[in-house]
Motif scaffolding. Sequence first.
Motif, mmCIF file in Angstrom:
data_model
loop_
_atom_site.group_PDB
_atom_site.id
_atom_site.type_symbol
_atom_site.label_atom_id
_atom_site.label_comp_id
_atom_site.label_asym_id
_atom_site.label_seq_id
_atom_site.Cartn_x
_atom_site.Cartn_y
_atom_site.Cartn_z
ATOM 1 N N HIS A 39 -0.274 -5.388 1.487
ATOM 2 C CA HIS A 39 -1.924 -5.241 0.926
ATOM 3 C C HIS A 39 -2.591 -5.672 -0.176
ATOM 4 O O HIS A 39 -2.589 -5.088 -1.045
ATOM 5 N N HIS B 278 -6.249 0.396 7.837
ATOM 6 C CA HIS B 278 -6.116 -0.188 5.883
ATOM 7 C C HIS B 278 -6.289 -2.210 6.286
ATOM 8 O O HIS B 278 -6.118 -2.781 5.114
ATOM 9 N N HIS C 53 1.222 -1.501 0.126
ATOM 10 C CA HIS C 53 0.062 0.282 -0.158
ATOM 11 C C HIS C 53 0.903 1.219 0.332
ATOM 12 O O HIS C 53 1.897 1.293 1.200
#
Length: 266
Positions: free
Chosen positions: A63, A91, A17
């Motif tokens: 991610h 997240h 990410h």
Amino acid sequence: MDRLPPDRFPEVASLFHDGCPNAAMLHATLEGRVPGIVIVDNASQPTCALLQTEYYSFTFPSHPIPPTFLNQGLNHLLNDRPVMLVWDPQHADQPPPEAQKTLERKQLTGFDISSQPHEDIQVPVGAMLSPMDSGIIPKCSWHEQLVHAMGSIERFLTYGLGVCLIKNDEILAEAYMCFWGNGQAEIGVVTHEDHRNRGFGALTARHLIELCEERGLDAYITCYTQNRTLIKLARRIGLDHQRTYQLHLYGSDLANEIDDLTRHQP
């Protein structure tokens, strides 16, 4: 569970990410400027990964990351060394495995290069801001941390950036940028004990941030949430946007080392 050779690290950059905490450290490792390792689910066609830096075993998950791979990956890494998992709850789809210790950190950003420094953030009479070189670095308080992060002084001089505030051959404050990548730079700052509470750390850090900005890098500072002195310094120089994230520690040696580190922070 496969380990990638360093020349293949850039292949997995898209799995991580972009907005993760400590992103400059992540990308500096992916791009080969600082030492680290990457393990993946399948070397032929990786879909998830864990990256671990040599520096304090900071470990970044791709991610999203499947819980099964995360558990297996952590156990794989723990065969060789402790793990400090960088975790952003905002997240994450699920919490990480239970850790021996969990710490909260803040990342402070938002510097505006057009802003004016506080009137008291000025170079004191008789002092000067000097770039770090091979002669200055061994005299710095954090030279061992620098070598730990970069692998050697030579690598820091090649890839990093540092500034010292010096008066009469004495270092008053020092600021470092070891990690940069993907348009971001992470800096650290320390004021020598006899010269604190005079704005020297803020002065030195702001100068380094300006140098980073000139190179097209948005600088940020990270610290533990109890380090109120550094949070105050960051805000004073214009880093007034903050986010909170977590470090999950696995491995007793690392947990004890971080305990000692946080106890000695102001």
